[in-house]
Design a protein around this motif. Sequence first.
Motif, PDB file in Angstrom:
ATOM      1  N   PHE A   1       4.289   7.522  -0.636  1.00 46.43           N
ATOM      2  CA  PHE A   1       4.789   8.064  -2.053  1.00 46.43           C
ATOM      3  C   PHE A   1       4.997   9.177  -2.153  1.00 46.43           C
ATOM      4  O   PHE A   1       4.644   9.952  -0.828  1.00 46.43           O
ATOM      5  N   THR A   2       5.679   9.955  -2.796  1.00 48.30           N
ATOM      6  CA  THR A   2       5.845  11.466  -3.204  1.00 48.30           C
ATOM      7  C   THR A   2       5.679  11.745  -4.465  1.00 48.30           C
ATOM      8  O   THR A   2       5.922  11.991  -5.490  1.00 48.30           O
ATOM      9  N   GLN A   3       5.428  13.338  -4.357  1.00 55.17           N
ATOM     10  CA  GLN A   3       4.902  14.680  -5.363  1.00 55.17           C
ATOM     11  C   GLN A   3       6.668  14.694  -6.309  1.00 55.17           C
ATOM     12  O   GLN A   3       6.521  15.243  -7.097  1.00 55.17           O
ATOM     13  N   ARG A   4       7.457  14.812  -5.454  1.00 54.95           N
ATOM     14  CA  ARG A   4       8.519  15.080  -5.715  1.00 54.95           C
ATOM     15  C   ARG A   4       9.741  14.539  -4.654  1.00 54.95           C
ATOM     16  O   ARG A   4      10.137  13.617  -4.263  1.00 54.95           O
TER      17      ARG A   4
ATOM     18  N   ALA B   1       0.548   2.752  -4.969  1.00 56.80           N
ATOM     19  CA  ALA B   1       0.500   2.767  -3.452  1.00 56.80           C
ATOM     20  C   ALA B   1      -0.948   1.654  -2.590  1.00 56.80           C
ATOM     21  O   ALA B   1       0.004   0.706  -1.808  1.00 56.80           O
ATOM     22  N   LEU B   2      -1.446   2.056  -2.162  1.00 59.33           N
ATOM     23  CA  LEU B   2      -2.777   1.304  -1.706  1.00 59.33           C
ATOM     24  C   LEU B   2      -2.768  -0.147  -2.408  1.00 59.33           C
ATOM     25  O   LEU B   2      -2.725  -1.372  -1.326  1.00 59.33           O
TER      26      LEU B   2
ATOM     27  N   TRP C   1      -9.868   1.131 -11.301  1.00 60.17           N
ATOM     28  CA  TRP C   1      -9.483  -0.075 -12.168  1.00 60.17           C
ATOM     29  C   TRP C   1      -8.739  -1.726 -12.180  1.00 60.17           C
ATOM     30  O   TRP C   1      -8.229  -2.428 -12.669  1.00 60.17           O
ATOM     31  N   VAL C   2      -7.925  -0.952 -11.047  1.00 62.34           N
ATOM     32  CA  VAL C   2      -6.639  -1.572 -10.690  1.00 62.34           C
ATOM     33  C   VAL C   2      -6.657  -2.733 -10.610  1.00 62.34           C
ATOM     34  O   VAL C   2      -6.441  -3.603 -10.978  1.00 62.34           O
ATOM     35  N   VAL C   3      -7.646  -3.746  -9.519  1.00 55.11           N
ATOM     36  CA  VAL C   3      -8.052  -5.171  -9.427  1.00 55.11           C
ATOM     37  C   VAL C   3      -8.220  -5.772 -10.522  1.00 55.11           C
ATOM     38  O   VAL C   3      -7.525  -6.644 -10.783  1.00 55.11           O
ATOM     39  N   ARG C   4      -9.213  -5.399 -11.319  1.00 58.65           N
ATOM     40  CA  ARG C   4      -9.972  -5.600 -12.848  1.00 58.65           C
ATOM     41  C   ARG C   4      -8.521  -5.658 -13.404  1.00 58.65           C
ATOM     42  O   ARG C   4      -7.852  -6.589 -14.740  1.00 58.65           O
ATOM     43  N   LEU C   5      -7.643  -4.630 -13.300  1.00 64.45           N
ATOM     44  CA  LEU C   5      -6.082  -4.645 -14.739  1.00 64.45           C
ATOM     45  C   LEU C   5      -5.330  -6.090 -14.121  1.00 64.45           C
ATOM     46  O   LEU C   5      -4.472  -6.693 -14.939  1.00 64.45           O
ATOM     47  N   VAL C   6      -5.243  -5.762 -12.963  1.00 56.69           N
ATOM     48  CA  VAL C   6      -4.190  -6.490 -12.405  1.00 56.69           C
ATOM     49  C   VAL C   6      -4.328  -8.198 -12.755  1.00 56.69           C
ATOM     50  O   VAL C   6      -4.063  -9.080 -13.124  1.00 56.69           O
TER      51      VAL C   6
END
Length: 378
Positions: free
Chosen positions: A363-366, A124-125, A86-91
Amino acid sequence: MPIALGLESSANKLGVGIILHTSESHGPSTPPSPHDSAHSDDERPASHSKTTSPPVQILANLRHTFHSPPGTGFLPKDTAAHHRQWVVRLVKQAMKQANVRVDDIDCICYTKGPGMGAPLASAALAARMLSQLWDKPLIGVNHCVGHIEMGRSITGADNPVVLYVSGGNTQVIAYSAQRYRIFGEALDIAVGNCLDRFARVLNISNDPAPGYNIEQLAKSGKVLLDLPYAVKGMDVSFSGILARVEELGHRLQQGLEWKDAESGADITEADLCFTLQETVFAMLVEITERAMAHVGASQVLIVGGVGCNERLQEMMGLMASERGGSVYATDERFCIDNGIMIAHAGLLAHGMGFKTPIEESTFTQRFRTDEVLINWRD
């Protein structure tokens, strides 16, 4: 007047927001509601409110949510696949709704953490791709700081104690010396995770959100059952409460006769939801009041997805009013994870000269709230 595009993907919601920091003194404009669709072009007339943060204009605020079936949670790999889809469509839709061109964008902001690893990797990608494709600086944003700064901007709260409550975080926070200091937090699971996992026991729908559906059921609950109450100084613990209420949920599902000893009324799902909410929210109100007393604050700002809960806002309001204070909260457009909060916090950092080199755009989970230098505040 700088413009930022923000990508949020720390959990099951993918958000894309575009924000403008204006030089005028008016407050933030009210954006269209971020429906779970990339094809919504609805618009609302702008309204303005007082704010102590930099004046902002919200140009687009879109969101799409991955819903798993009732009785289940969302798996990281499935959620990440949804975000990539969905990311490209939303951008594209956000750029169209905001009526901006690539040349108008000053920076690309993304959620660096905390959150779930695979979903974080998706945004992030995408952010790295847009940054290099459009030749724009990249800004990695702390998810929690995004919630706080968006809440301050929208509500106009001056220097509040912040209660940050979501599916992944439960923290009581106050600002001091260019850091958001954590006064108390959950020692095990977050309050939103507690609610979500209980919803699975009762097979409550995940659409629009399990916590929201628990809130609606709780409104018709009348019997308050006994649950553990685990406040430990400034910290809280929800795992024992969850284990006990899950036991009660399984008991109810067996279909055996179960009546309240005092009233004689039948125990229902609504009573369990009511009991869970009243117990965990009372704990949150207690530690928030203690933080207010410690720092001498008169304002409370509630942020995060659980902050949409009207009962939590009501209980916090009763406490604050008894102290001569006030409570600030936002609706689902800003409480629930969204891209606009990432764009806003990223643009604040960008204004102070911060940027994330491509080789450090991880990116980091913490990622602790108090790790971030808040040098845009005094």
